[in-house]
Scaffold this motif. Sequence first.
Motif, PDB file in Angstrom:
ATOM      1  N   PHE A  68       0.852  -1.179   0.000  1.00 25.91           N
ATOM      2  CA  PHE A  68       0.000   0.000   0.000  1.00 25.91           C
ATOM      3  C   PHE A  68       0.892   1.234   0.000  1.00 25.91           C
ATOM      4  O   PHE A  68       1.947   1.247   0.617  1.00 25.91           O
ATOM      5  N   CYS A  69       0.461   2.265  -0.702  1.00 27.30           N
ATOM      6  CA  CYS A  69       1.183   3.536  -0.699  1.00 27.30           C
ATOM      7  C   CYS A  69       0.157   4.650  -0.847  1.00 27.30           C
ATOM      8  O   CYS A  69      -0.630   4.656  -1.790  1.00 27.30           O
ATOM      9  N   ASP A  70       0.157   5.601   0.106  1.00 30.93           N
ATOM     10  CA  ASP A  70      -0.747   6.735  -0.010  1.00 30.93           C
ATOM     11  C   ASP A  70       0.033   7.964  -0.493  1.00 30.93           C
ATOM     12  O   ASP A  70       1.209   7.872  -0.847  1.00 30.93           O
ATOM     13  N   SER A  71      -0.612   9.103  -0.513  1.00 25.53           N
ATOM     14  CA  SER A  71       0.022  10.309  -1.049  1.00 25.53           C
ATOM     15  C   SER A  71       1.245  10.738  -0.243  1.00 25.53           C
ATOM     16  O   SER A  71       2.177  11.322  -0.799  1.00 25.53           O
ATOM     17  N   SER A  72       1.290  10.430   1.056  1.00 23.76           N
ATOM     18  CA  SER A  72       2.472  10.789   1.841  1.00 23.76           C
ATOM     19  C   SER A  72       3.674   9.954   1.399  1.00 23.76           C
ATOM     20  O   SER A  72       4.807  10.434   1.377  1.00 23.76           O
ATOM     21  N   GLY A  73       3.445   8.711   1.019  1.00 26.37           N
ATOM     22  CA  GLY A  73       4.522   7.867   0.496  1.00 26.37           C
ATOM     23  C   GLY A  73       5.006   8.357  -0.851  1.00 26.37           C
ATOM     24  O   GLY A  73       6.210   8.394  -1.125  1.00 26.37           O
ATOM     25  N   ALA A  74       4.068   8.758  -1.715  1.00 26.53           N
ATOM     26  CA  ALA A  74       4.445   9.306  -3.020  1.00 26.53           C
ATOM     27  C   ALA A  74       5.245  10.586  -2.850  1.00 26.53           C
ATOM     28  O   ALA A  74       6.268  10.793  -3.516  1.00 26.53           O
ATOM     29  N   SER A  75       4.816  11.435  -1.941  1.00 30.11           N
ATOM     30  CA  SER A  75       5.527  12.681  -1.669  1.00 30.11           C
ATOM     31  C   SER A  75       6.933  12.403  -1.148  1.00 30.11           C
ATOM     32  O   SER A  75       7.898  13.085  -1.524  1.00 30.11           O
ATOM     33  N   LEU A  76       7.064  11.399  -0.292  1.00 26.88           N
ATOM     34  CA  LEU A  76       8.362  11.018   0.233  1.00 26.88           C
ATOM     35  C   LEU A  76       9.310  10.605  -0.897  1.00 26.88           C
ATOM     36  O   LEU A  76      10.466  11.036  -0.940  1.00 26.88           O
ATOM     37  N   LEU A  77       8.836   9.782  -1.814  1.00 29.55           N
ATOM     38  CA  LEU A  77       9.678   9.335  -2.922  1.00 29.55           C
ATOM     39  C   LEU A  77      10.064  10.491  -3.842  1.00 29.55           C
ATOM     40  O   LEU A  77      11.210  10.584  -4.296  1.00 29.55           O
ATOM     41  N   LEU A  78       9.131  11.391  -4.094  1.00 32.89           N
ATOM     42  CA  LEU A  78       9.451  12.554  -4.933  1.00 32.89           C
ATOM     43  C   LEU A  78      10.443  13.477  -4.225  1.00 32.89           C
ATOM     44  O   LEU A  78      11.321  14.060  -4.864  1.00 32.89           O
ATOM     45  N   GLY A  79      10.338  13.599  -2.901  1.00 31.86           N
ATOM     46  CA  GLY A  79      11.311  14.382  -2.142  1.00 31.86           C
ATOM     47  C   GLY A  79      12.696  13.771  -2.212  1.00 31.86           C
ATOM     48  O   GLY A  79      13.701  14.475  -2.306  1.00 31.86           O
ATOM     49  N   LEU A  80      12.769  12.442  -2.171  1.00 31.86           N
ATOM     50  CA  LEU A  80      14.054  11.754  -2.327  1.00 31.86           C
ATOM     51  C   LEU A  80      14.630  12.036  -3.704  1.00 31.86           C
ATOM     52  O   LEU A  80      15.825  12.318  -3.840  1.00 31.86           O
ATOM     53  N   ARG A  81      13.798  11.987  -4.711  1.00 30.18           N
ATOM     54  CA  ARG A  81      14.249  12.271  -6.080  1.00 30.18           C
ATOM     55  C   ARG A  81      14.823  13.685  -6.166  1.00 30.18           C
ATOM     56  O   ARG A  81      15.898  13.894  -6.728  1.00 30.18           O
ATOM     57  N   ARG A  82      14.120  14.662  -5.589  1.00 29.82           N
ATOM     58  CA  ARG A  82      14.613  16.048  -5.591  1.00 29.82           C
ATOM     59  C   ARG A  82      15.954  16.158  -4.879  1.00 29.82           C
ATOM     60  O   ARG A  82      16.869  16.826  -5.357  1.00 29.82           O
ATOM     61  N   ALA A  83      16.065  15.519  -3.719  1.00 32.49           N
ATOM     62  CA  ALA A  83      17.317  15.574  -2.953  1.00 32.49           C
ATOM     63  C   ALA A  83      18.471  14.963  -3.741  1.00 32.49           C
ATOM     64  O   ALA A  83      19.572  15.525  -3.777  1.00 32.49           O
ATOM     65  N   MET A  84      18.237  13.830  -4.375  1.00 30.62           N
ATOM     66  CA  MET A  84      19.305  13.177  -5.147  1.00 30.62           C
ATOM     67  C   MET A  84      19.671  13.988  -6.380  1.00 30.62           C
ATOM     68  O   MET A  84      20.851  14.161  -6.674  1.00 30.62           O
ATOM     69  N   LEU A  85      18.688  14.507  -7.087  1.00 30.26           N
ATOM     70  CA  LEU A  85      18.984  15.316  -8.273  1.00 30.26           C
ATOM     71  C   LEU A  85      19.705  16.602  -7.891  1.00 30.26           C
ATOM     72  O   LEU A  85      20.589  17.060  -8.611  1.00 30.26           O
TER      73      LEU A  85
END
Length: 156
Positions: free
Chosen positions: A55-72
Motif C-alpha cells: 500500500f502507498c498513499d500520497s504521503s509515500g508518493a511525496s516522500l519518494l518525490l522528495g528523495l528524487r529532488r534531494a538526489m537530483l
Amino acid sequence: MSRAQVGSGAVQGWQWVRVSGELDVESTAEVRQALHAPVDDGCRRMVVDLRALTFCDSSGASLLLGLRRAMLGQRGAVHLVLPAVGTGARRVFGIWGLDGAFPSFETLADALPADAVPTPAPASPGAAWSTGRGSLLREETAVMAEPRCPDQGAGA
C-alpha cells in the motif's frame, strides 16, 4: 494498517533500500530516515526496492518525490524497483506518474549496473550474499542496521 519495514545494503557504490508493507502517513517518518540518511552521508546512487510494498498513499508518493529532488540536487541517481504489474500499489504509482518520474525496473539486479556485485553485509540470521549479479536476489533476507554507500568514487 501494518507498519512499513525497511532493509538496506550496499552494492558497489549503490545503496539499496527495500521498503515492504504499507507506506502511509504513519510510516513515512521511519522510511524517510532510512532513505535520506544515506543521502545526507554522501550517497549519490540509490535503488529503492518497492516490490513488497502492499500500500502507498500520497504521503509515500511525496516522500519518494522528495528523495528524487534531494538526489537530483546533489547530482545523484535514484532508481525504483516497482511492485508487480496488476497490484494496487503499482496501479497507484502509475496514476501518480511515479513510474515515469524515476528510472524503473522489475528486479533489483536489473536496477544495478551490470558489473555490480554485493559488498559484504554484517552477519544476520538468514543473510546470504553471493558474488554474481544473477543471484543478487539473495539480499531479500539481508538487513543492515546502518545504511552506507561505499565506493563513492566507483563509476555510476
